[in-house]
Design an enzyme around this catalytic site. Structure first.
Site, PDB file in Angstrom:
ATOM      1  N   ASP A  28      11.226 -16.524  -4.351  1.00 43.82           N
ATOM      2  CA  ASP A  28      10.356 -17.403  -3.557  1.00 43.82           C
ATOM      3  C   ASP A  28       8.929 -17.312  -4.137  1.00 43.82           C
ATOM      4  OD1 ASP A  28       8.749 -18.606  -1.680  1.00 43.82           O
ATOM      5  OD2 ASP A  28       9.534 -17.502   0.044  1.00 43.82           O
ATOM      6  N   GLU A  78      -5.139   2.298 -22.617  1.00 40.78           N
ATOM      7  CA  GLU A  78      -3.830   2.958 -22.635  1.00 40.78           C
ATOM      8  C   GLU A  78      -2.858   2.122 -23.466  1.00 40.78           C
ATOM      9  OE1 GLU A  78      -1.499   2.696 -18.923  1.00 40.78           O
ATOM     10  OE2 GLU A  78      -3.343   1.988 -17.986  1.00 40.78           O
ATOM     11  N   CYS A 110      -5.253   3.513 -15.848  1.00 40.66           N
ATOM     12  CA  CYS A 110      -6.258   2.517 -15.426  1.00 40.66           C
ATOM     13  C   CYS A 110      -7.579   3.138 -15.026  1.00 40.66           C
ATOM     14  CB  CYS A 110      -5.748   1.708 -14.241  1.00 40.66           C
ATOM     15  SG  CYS A 110      -4.230   0.861 -14.592  1.00 40.66           S
ATOM     16  N   THR A 151       3.290  -8.396 -12.344  1.00 41.21           N
ATOM     17  CA  THR A 151       2.025  -7.652 -12.298  1.00 41.21           C
ATOM     18  C   THR A 151       1.533  -7.313 -13.713  1.00 41.21           C
ATOM     19  OG1 THR A 151       3.120  -5.493 -12.025  1.00 41.21           O
ATOM     20  CG2 THR A 151       2.589  -6.690 -10.023  1.00 41.21           C
ATOM     21  N   SER A 200       4.228   4.363  -6.772  1.00 40.34           N
ATOM     22  CA  SER A 200       2.893   4.185  -7.374  1.00 40.34           C
ATOM     23  C   SER A 200       1.915   3.609  -6.345  1.00 40.34           C
ATOM     24  CB  SER A 200       2.963   3.316  -8.632  1.00 40.34           C
ATOM     25  OG  SER A 200       3.181   1.952  -8.319  1.00 40.34           O
ATOM     26  N   HIS A 232      -9.526  -1.014  -7.912  1.00 41.18           N
ATOM     27  CA  HIS A 232      -8.631  -1.286  -9.034  1.00 41.18           C
ATOM     28  C   HIS A 232      -7.536  -2.216  -8.516  1.00 41.18           C
ATOM     29  CE1 HIS A 232      -5.706  -1.131 -12.100  1.00 41.18           C
ATOM     30  NE2 HIS A 232      -4.869  -0.388 -11.409  1.00 41.18           N
ATOM     31  N   ASN A 272      -3.003  -7.857 -14.061  1.00 45.11           N
ATOM     32  CA  ASN A 272      -3.459  -6.481 -14.281  1.00 45.11           C
ATOM     33  C   ASN A 272      -3.978  -6.324 -15.708  1.00 45.11           C
ATOM     34  OD1 ASN A 272      -4.017  -3.781 -13.973  1.00 45.11           O
ATOM     35  ND2 ASN A 272      -1.918  -3.146 -13.539  1.00 45.11           N
ATOM     36  N   SER A 305      -2.654   5.769 -12.871  1.00 43.42           N
ATOM     37  CA  SER A 305      -1.393   6.446 -12.572  1.00 43.42           C
ATOM     38  C   SER A 305      -1.268   7.736 -13.350  1.00 43.42           C
ATOM     39  CB  SER A 305      -0.222   5.527 -12.920  1.00 43.42           C
ATOM     40  OG  SER A 305      -0.087   4.541 -11.929  1.00 43.42           O
TER      41      SER A 305
HETATM   42  P1  HMG Z   1       8.847  -5.553  -5.455  1.00 44.97           P
HETATM   43  O1  HMG Z   1       9.861  -4.589  -4.972  1.00 44.97           O
HETATM   44  O2  HMG Z   1       9.378  -6.621  -6.331  1.00 44.97           O
HETATM   45  O3  HMG Z   1       8.123  -6.330  -4.310  1.00 44.97           O
HETATM   46  O4  HMG Z   1       7.718  -4.751  -6.196  1.00 44.97           O
HETATM   47  P2  HMG Z   1       8.145  -6.097  -2.714  1.00 44.97           P
HETATM   48  O5  HMG Z   1       9.498  -6.347  -2.192  1.00 44.97           O
HETATM   49  O6  HMG Z   1       7.488  -4.786  -2.368  1.00 44.97           O
HETATM   50  O7  HMG Z   1       7.206  -7.314  -2.321  1.00 44.97           O
HETATM   51  C1  HMG Z   1       5.857  -7.295  -2.668  1.00 44.97           C
HETATM   52  C2  HMG Z   1       5.091  -7.851  -1.473  1.00 44.97           C
HETATM   53  O8  HMG Z   1       5.419  -9.226  -1.358  1.00 44.97           O
HETATM   54  C3  HMG Z   1       5.436  -7.190  -0.154  1.00 44.97           C
HETATM   55  O9  HMG Z   1       4.263  -7.139   0.611  1.00 44.97           O
HETATM   56  C4  HMG Z   1       6.423  -8.187   0.481  1.00 44.97           C
HETATM   57  O10 HMG Z   1       6.461  -8.125   1.902  1.00 44.97           O
HETATM   58  C5  HMG Z   1       5.830  -9.480  -0.016  1.00 44.97           C
HETATM   59  P3  HMG Z   1       3.851  -5.740   1.334  1.00 44.97           P
HETATM   60  O11 HMG Z   1       4.946  -5.398   2.251  1.00 44.97           O
HETATM   61  O12 HMG Z   1       3.720  -4.721   0.241  1.00 44.97           O
HETATM   62  O13 HMG Z   1       2.542  -6.071   1.995  1.00 44.97           O
HETATM   63  N1  HMG Z   1       6.798 -10.597  -0.034  1.00 44.97           N
HETATM   64  C6  HMG Z   1       6.499 -11.841   0.358  1.00 44.97           C
HETATM   65  N2  HMG Z   1       5.366 -12.384   0.841  1.00 44.97           N
HETATM   66  C7  HMG Z   1       5.394 -13.709   1.141  1.00 44.97           C
HETATM   67  N3  HMG Z   1       6.489 -14.491   0.978  1.00 44.97           N
HETATM   68  C8  HMG Z   1       7.629 -13.983   0.507  1.00 44.97           C
HETATM   69  C9  HMG Z   1       7.680 -12.596   0.169  1.00 44.97           C
HETATM   70  N4  HMG Z   1       8.631 -11.793  -0.332  1.00 44.97           N
HETATM   71  C10 HMG Z   1       8.075 -10.560  -0.453  1.00 44.97           C
HETATM   72  N5  HMG Z   1       8.711 -14.767   0.365  1.00 44.97           N
HETATM   73  C11 HMG Z   1       5.679  -3.823  -6.991  1.00 44.97           C
HETATM   74  C12 HMG Z   1       6.313  -4.842  -6.044  1.00 44.97           C
HETATM   75  C13 HMG Z   1       4.174  -3.925  -6.872  1.00 44.97           C
HETATM   76  C14 HMG Z   1       6.132  -2.412  -6.575  1.00 44.97           C
HETATM   77  C15 HMG Z   1       6.138  -4.140  -8.439  1.00 44.97           C
HETATM   78  O14 HMG Z   1       5.639  -5.376  -8.841  1.00 44.97           O
HETATM   79  C16 HMG Z   1       5.720  -3.081  -9.444  1.00 44.97           C
HETATM   80  O15 HMG Z   1       6.407  -2.075  -9.623  1.00 44.97           O
HETATM   81  N6  HMG Z   1       4.550  -3.286 -10.155  1.00 44.97           N
HETATM   82  C17 HMG Z   1       4.034  -2.348 -11.127  1.00 44.97           C
HETATM   83  C18 HMG Z   1       3.456  -1.095 -10.496  1.00 44.97           C
HETATM   84  C19 HMG Z   1       2.158  -1.360  -9.760  1.00 44.97           C
HETATM   85  O16 HMG Z   1       1.501  -2.346  -9.927  1.00 44.97           O
HETATM   86  N7  HMG Z   1       1.750  -0.349  -8.936  1.00 44.97           N
HETATM   87  C20 HMG Z   1       0.517  -0.439  -8.198  1.00 44.97           C
HETATM   88  C21 HMG Z   1      -0.094   0.931  -7.877  1.00 44.97           C
HETATM   89  S1  HMG Z   1      -0.195   1.990  -9.333  1.00 44.97           S
HETATM   90  C22 HMG Z   1      -1.592   1.390 -10.195  1.00 44.97           C
HETATM   91  O17 HMG Z   1      -2.362   0.638  -9.686  1.00 44.97           O
HETATM   92  C23 HMG Z   1      -1.731   1.833 -11.606  1.00 44.97           C
HETATM   93  C24 HMG Z   1      -1.350   0.799 -12.637  1.00 44.97           C
HETATM   94  O18 HMG Z   1      -2.337  -0.208 -12.707  1.00 44.97           O
HETATM   95  C25 HMG Z   1      -1.124   1.438 -14.017  1.00 44.97           C
HETATM   96  C26 HMG Z   1      -2.167   2.387 -14.591  1.00 44.97           C
HETATM   97  O19 HMG Z   1      -2.773   3.198 -13.906  1.00 44.97           O
HETATM   98  O20 HMG Z   1      -2.284   2.370 -15.827  1.00 44.97           O
HETATM   99  C27 HMG Z   1      -0.044   0.101 -12.300  1.00 44.97           C
END
Ligand code: HMG
Length: 395
Positions: A28, A78, A110, A151, A200, A232, A272, A305
């Protein structure tokens, strides 16, 4: 008074629409656009890497500055291109910086950009006549069809830290947090990051909480004295989660999160950029907030991270708007070429040779600098013949 004197960012001239990506993945579109909070996502063509993006950001940032005053270049990444040579050495050469300049690379996911900023502040505190060029650049890659795919992103930010900050003064009080966790990492032999996504997000929020307590213990401003916030942004809705958590931890009623909107605008379009993300958000806040923010206090949270977090704050300087690159940034974002999903996937799969053979790369569109090719395992950088906006083709 020490802080940021000038700041500019760069992102490649190619992007994809998140609705198109959602459609292609059978998701979606509201999940990517509302749940994750991204509209488009930058895509780096084969001839753009952290060096070329950094050189493009830094060239714009240094416009009109006497380069002989730059004493240090700190490059946070990184997505480094070499295990030994600092990426900043290539940038130093492309920009014609003085040989008397010291250059080094900094890494902690990051958080590298914030850590580089703090190293620069320390350098200028000791030598107030010096100017330090800080660069943060990264390409965020998770893999096609993975949960992390929406992301991704690519970009670089460059800023000059000096004792004549014309944009924002950064206060010394800082809260840090470090814990050895495996929430996101990229082994040397892998091109894509590995991530425990939900963990994360929890670690990011736990680090924010600990950093806030450490910041308060270091004599930081009370939360009521912080007028704006930059977090961030691995994806923009993370900033909303962070804002709510911060006020909850500080035991103050959570204000309207719409106040964050100006700090999310550029990140919604780029995705990102790891180490650069917080500072692209800062550009967005400063350039997209309609009112004059002079004198306002901005709280900043960096998270890398693995993990290291840092919370600190600054004060916006009078007449800061005259020193921003708002028009250039808006023009860069407005003139990008939207790729189809199959073009993006083809760009994602392309690799440079790893056997020492020579490859001259066809020139994509973008800023003045790009990767011309590779020969004998050496990357060769140079100036583009054409620049962004001119006849955008396929990455
Ligand atoms: P996911 O499992 O695909 O998504 O992974 P989800 O099921 O958690 O859904 C995401 C959000 O969309 C949720 O909102 C859902 O409810 C919503 P929340 O509950 O969290 O508020 N959603 C919807 N909203 C509207 N309409 C819909 C709908 N369906 C779902 N139909 C995840 C999401 C971010 C985990 C994934 O993309 C991922 O693993 N990303 C990479 C890791 C990441 O970004 N981590 C962030 C923290 S770590 C960090 O910031 C460091 C980093 O930058 C790296 C570094 O330090 O170098 C990553």
């Amino acid at each position: 008074m020490i802080g940021i004197e000038r700041i500019s960012f760069y992102t490649p001239a190619y992007a994809i629409d998140m609705r198109a990506l959602a459609k292609a993945r059978g998701v979606d579109p509201a999940k990517y656009c509302v749940g994750i909070g991204q509209d488009t996502m930058a895509v780096a063509p084969i001839d753009e890497d952290v060096v070329s993006m950094a050189a493009n950001a830094a060239q714009q940032c240094l416009e009109g500055l006497d380069k002989t005053t730059v004493d240090t270049v700190i490059f946070a990444t990184e997505t480094g291109v070499d295990q030994s040579k600092a990426a900043g050495v290539y940038v130093h050469s492309l920009l014609g910086l003085p040989g008397s300049c010291q250059v080094y690379e900094m890494k902690q996911a990051c958080c590298g950009g914030s850590l580089a900023l703090h190293a620069a502040l320390d350098r200028v505190a000791r030598r107030p006549e010096k100017q330090v060029l800080v660069i943060a650049a990264d390409v965020a890659r998770y893999g096609l069809g993975t949960a992390g795919e929406p992301t991704q992103g690519a970009g670089a930010v460059a800023f000059v830290v000096s004792a004549q900050p014309r944009i924002i003064e950064i206060f010394p009080q800082t809260g840090y947090f470090t814990q050895d966790v495996m929430d996101f990492w990229r082994p040397n032999y892998m091109e894509e990051a590995l991530v425990d996504g939900k963990f994360s997000v929890r670690m990011y929020l736990r680090a924010l909480e600990s950093c806030w307590h450490a910041y308060a213990a270091d004599g930081g401003l009370p939360i009521q004295d912080l007028d704006r916030f930059c977090y961030h942004q691995p994806f923009t809705t993370m900033a909303y989660k962070a804002h709510r958590r911060l006020f909850t931890v500080a035991d103050v009623e959570v204000p309207d999160v719409d106040v964050l909107a100006p700090s999310l605008r550029y990140n919604r379009l780029i995705g990102n950029t790891y180490g650069a993300s917080l500072f692209i958000s800062l550009c967005s806040l400063l350039e997209q907030t309609p009112v004059d923010m002079a004198g306002e206090h901005v709280g900043l949270f960096g998270y890398g991270s693995g993990c290291v977090g840092t919370f600190y704050a600054g004060r916006v300087i009078r007449n800061y708007r005259a020193h921003l690159k708002r028009e250039e940034h808006e023009c860069l974002l407005a003139n990008r070429c939207l790729l189809s999903i199959s073009e993006y996937e083809a760009a994602f799969r392309r690799r440079l040779p790893i056997d020492g053979s020579m490859q001259v790369l066809e020139e994509s569109c973008g800023g003045p600098f790009h990767l011309e090719g590779i020969e004998n395992h050496k990357r060769i950088y140079g100036r583009r013949r054409r620049e962004a906006g001119a006849n955008l083709g396929v990455a």
